[in-house]
Design a protein around this motif. Structure first.
Motif, PDB file in Angstrom:
ATOM      1  N   ARG A 161       0.701  -1.182   0.047  1.00 44.89           N
ATOM      2  CA  ARG A 161       0.076  -0.003   0.186  1.00 44.89           C
ATOM      3  C   ARG A 161       0.953   1.446   0.051  1.00 44.89           C
ATOM      4  O   ARG A 161       2.115   1.506   0.731  1.00 44.89           O
ATOM      5  N   GLU A 239      -6.972 -12.611  -8.185  1.00 44.93           N
ATOM      6  CA  GLU A 239      -8.291 -12.049  -7.715  1.00 44.93           C
ATOM      7  C   GLU A 239      -8.311 -12.007  -6.439  1.00 44.93           C
ATOM      8  O   GLU A 239      -8.932 -11.124  -5.706  1.00 44.93           O
ATOM      9  N   TRP A 242      -6.046  -9.147  -4.874  1.00 43.47           N
ATOM     10  CA  TRP A 242      -6.625  -7.764  -4.936  1.00 43.47           C
ATOM     11  C   TRP A 242      -7.878  -7.819  -4.006  1.00 43.47           C
ATOM     12  O   TRP A 242      -7.966  -6.533  -3.299  1.00 43.47           O
ATOM     13  N   ASP A 246      -8.476  -5.073  -1.073  1.00 42.55           N
ATOM     14  CA  ASP A 246      -9.886  -4.440  -1.289  1.00 42.55           C
ATOM     15  C   ASP A 246     -10.424  -4.385   0.375  1.00 42.55           C
ATOM     16  O   ASP A 246     -11.058  -3.437   0.570  1.00 42.55           O
ATOM     17  N   THR A 260       1.014  -8.558 -12.171  1.00 36.62           N
ATOM     18  CA  THR A 260       0.694  -7.399 -11.254  1.00 36.62           C
ATOM     19  C   THR A 260       1.126  -6.176 -12.085  1.00 36.62           C
ATOM     20  O   THR A 260       0.508  -5.018 -12.069  1.00 36.62           O
ATOM     21  N   ASP A 263      -1.536  -4.550 -14.364  1.00 34.91           N
ATOM     22  CA  ASP A 263      -2.710  -4.543 -13.710  1.00 34.91           C
ATOM     23  C   ASP A 263      -2.901  -3.613 -12.523  1.00 34.91           C
ATOM     24  O   ASP A 263      -3.895  -3.091 -11.970  1.00 34.91           O
ATOM     25  N   ILE A 264      -1.705  -3.116 -11.935  1.00 37.88           N
ATOM     26  CA  ILE A 264      -1.774  -2.598 -10.617  1.00 37.88           C
ATOM     27  C   ILE A 264      -2.135  -1.073 -10.793  1.00 37.88           C
ATOM     28  O   ILE A 264      -2.502  -0.283 -10.033  1.00 37.88           O
ATOM     29  N   GLU A 266      -4.744  -0.195 -12.280  1.00 32.70           N
ATOM     30  CA  GLU A 266      -5.994  -0.217 -12.099  1.00 32.70           C
ATOM     31  C   GLU A 266      -6.427  -0.174 -10.630  1.00 32.70           C
ATOM     32  O   GLU A 266      -7.601   0.055 -10.335  1.00 32.70           O
ATOM     33  N   ARG A 267      -5.505  -0.226  -9.702  1.00 32.28           N
ATOM     34  CA  ARG A 267      -5.615  -0.401  -8.314  1.00 32.28           C
ATOM     35  C   ARG A 267      -5.270   0.737  -7.560  1.00 32.28           C
ATOM     36  O   ARG A 267      -4.386   1.019  -7.497  1.00 32.28           O
ATOM     37  N   GLU A 268      -6.220   1.388  -6.862  1.00 36.58           N
ATOM     38  CA  GLU A 268      -5.996   2.493  -6.168  1.00 36.58           C
ATOM     39  C   GLU A 268      -5.104   2.263  -4.961  1.00 36.58           C
ATOM     40  O   GLU A 268      -5.346   1.368  -4.047  1.00 36.58           O
TER      41      GLU A 268
END
Length: 374
Positions: A161, A239, A242, A246, A260, A263-264, A266-268
């Protein structure tokens, strides 16, 4: 980056994995035996269909977006893309030997070993796969290419994070006090040998993941994971990872670069880093026993190994590729992924003959860790 590291330190070594398997039938199968040629001028397979098994999820999505249309345009043949994971070898075993469920299958190192031992693959006739000569030497040597060719793969990567004060850069950092006091770490429980090897790299008592292969230290690797890593997430798919982020279950994770890097974005509030020393896998693609499309299968393998194929593939898949002349789509991929034998030697590739001989003992210990964390 891995390349900068090499300038200041010697490359580690990885013991070679050699598998023993009986030769399968050398029947010719489909096609007329014509030379495969290069990836732009191969045989014409108009009207024929090749059934190919690939990993499920976004791997299959990207394969269908890139590889399927490229190959069909070049050959006139059709690719029937099948998606799978743990059941791949079981499907081959359960089918009649002369009626396989698909003609070509993807395998990572463990599946490749088991499939060879069970005579599930046909030998690769290298005269039909000339692009094998362009593969980085390390990948041609560390496992046999008799029954499959090394095409793609991925090292492991660290996800974290962005809003945490501590940013990990090595596997040893997962034992940091700030990580221990976080919500926790997620790891792959389905293919547990990869976090096992990353933990051995973190221990740093022996070269790379040598602790895994030391009789007195091998179980201590699991003790290290259990005691030093605050594992709260046990994932069997990307999945899962992620979803755990979440849901606030984990703040850090061990996962795979290929699943990763693209795709990352797209992940906040999530980022990742590929440690200089880590574990990883290479996919060997194999002709399946009993196929009547053996010649077409070998041409397909040749196509996957081509410089231009892998260069184009990297535009939508952040995958480790094996052709020494291919070019990655971005500078970051070029820095993070190995480009030659010296860089490949820095990755702790599991020795699957050893893993298989200790599978019950290791798997039981992982299961106990998972049960105790719930």
């Amino acid at each position: 980056s891995r390349r900068r590291f090499l300038l200041g330190a010697g490359a580690g070594t990885v013991a070679a994995l050699s598998g023993c398997a009986s030769l399968a039938s050398d029947g010719d199968g489909g096609g007329d035996g014509a030379s495969a040629g290069d990836s732009n001028n191969g045989p014409d397979f108009s009207g024929e269909t090749l059934r190919v098994m690939v990993w499920s999820g976004n791997y299959a999505d990207r394969f269908e977006e890139t590889i399927k249309p490229m190959y069909e345009e070049r050959t006139g043949g059709k690719l029937q893309v099948n998606r799978g994971w743990s059941e791949i070898l079981a499907k081959i075993r359960s089918a009649p030997e002369d009626e396989p469920p698909f003609d070509v299958t993807i395998t990572e190192g463990y599946f490749y070993l088991l499939g060879r031992n069970d005579d599930l693959f046909l030998p690769v006739r290298t005269e039909n796969v000339p692009n094998l000569d362009e593969v980085i030497d390390y990948y041609k040597d560390f496992r046999t290419t008799e029954f499959g060719v090394p095409v793609d793969g991925a090292p492991t990567t660290l996800i974290y994070r962005d809003d945490k004060e501590f940013t990990p850069t090595t596997w040893k950092d997962l034992a940091n006090e700030q990580v221990s006091n976080s919500n926790g770490i997620g790891i792959d429980v389905g293919f547990w040998w990869f976090p096992q090897h990353d933990a051995a790299v973190a221990m740093d008592d022996l070269e790379l993941a040598g602790e895994v292969y030391d009789e007195e230290m091998s179980m201590g690797v699991f003790d290290y994971m259990d005691e030093e890593w605050n594992i709260q997430g046990w994932a069997s798919s990307g999945e899962d990872i992620w979803q755990m982020f979440d849901n606030g279950i984990i703040d850090y994770a061990q996962w795979y670069y290929e699943q990763t890097a693209y795709d990352i974005d797209e992940r906040e509030n999530l980022s990742h880093t590929a440690p200089t020393r880590n574990s990883g896998f290479v996919n060997h693609w194999c002709p399946v026993r009993g196929t009547d499309k053996r010649r077409m299968a070998e041409d397909f393998l040749n196509f996957l190994l081509a410089e231009e194929t892998q260069t184009e593939w990297s535009k939508n898949s952040p995958t480790l590729f094996t052709n020494k002349n291919m070019e990655y789509a971005t500078d970051k991929l070029d820095k993070d992924l190995p480009n030659n034998s010296e860089e490949a030697e820095l990755i702790a590739w599991p020795e699957f003959s050893y893993i298989n001989s200790n599978f019950d003992q290791f798997s039981k210990r992982i299961s106990e860790m998972q049960a105790n964390s719930n």
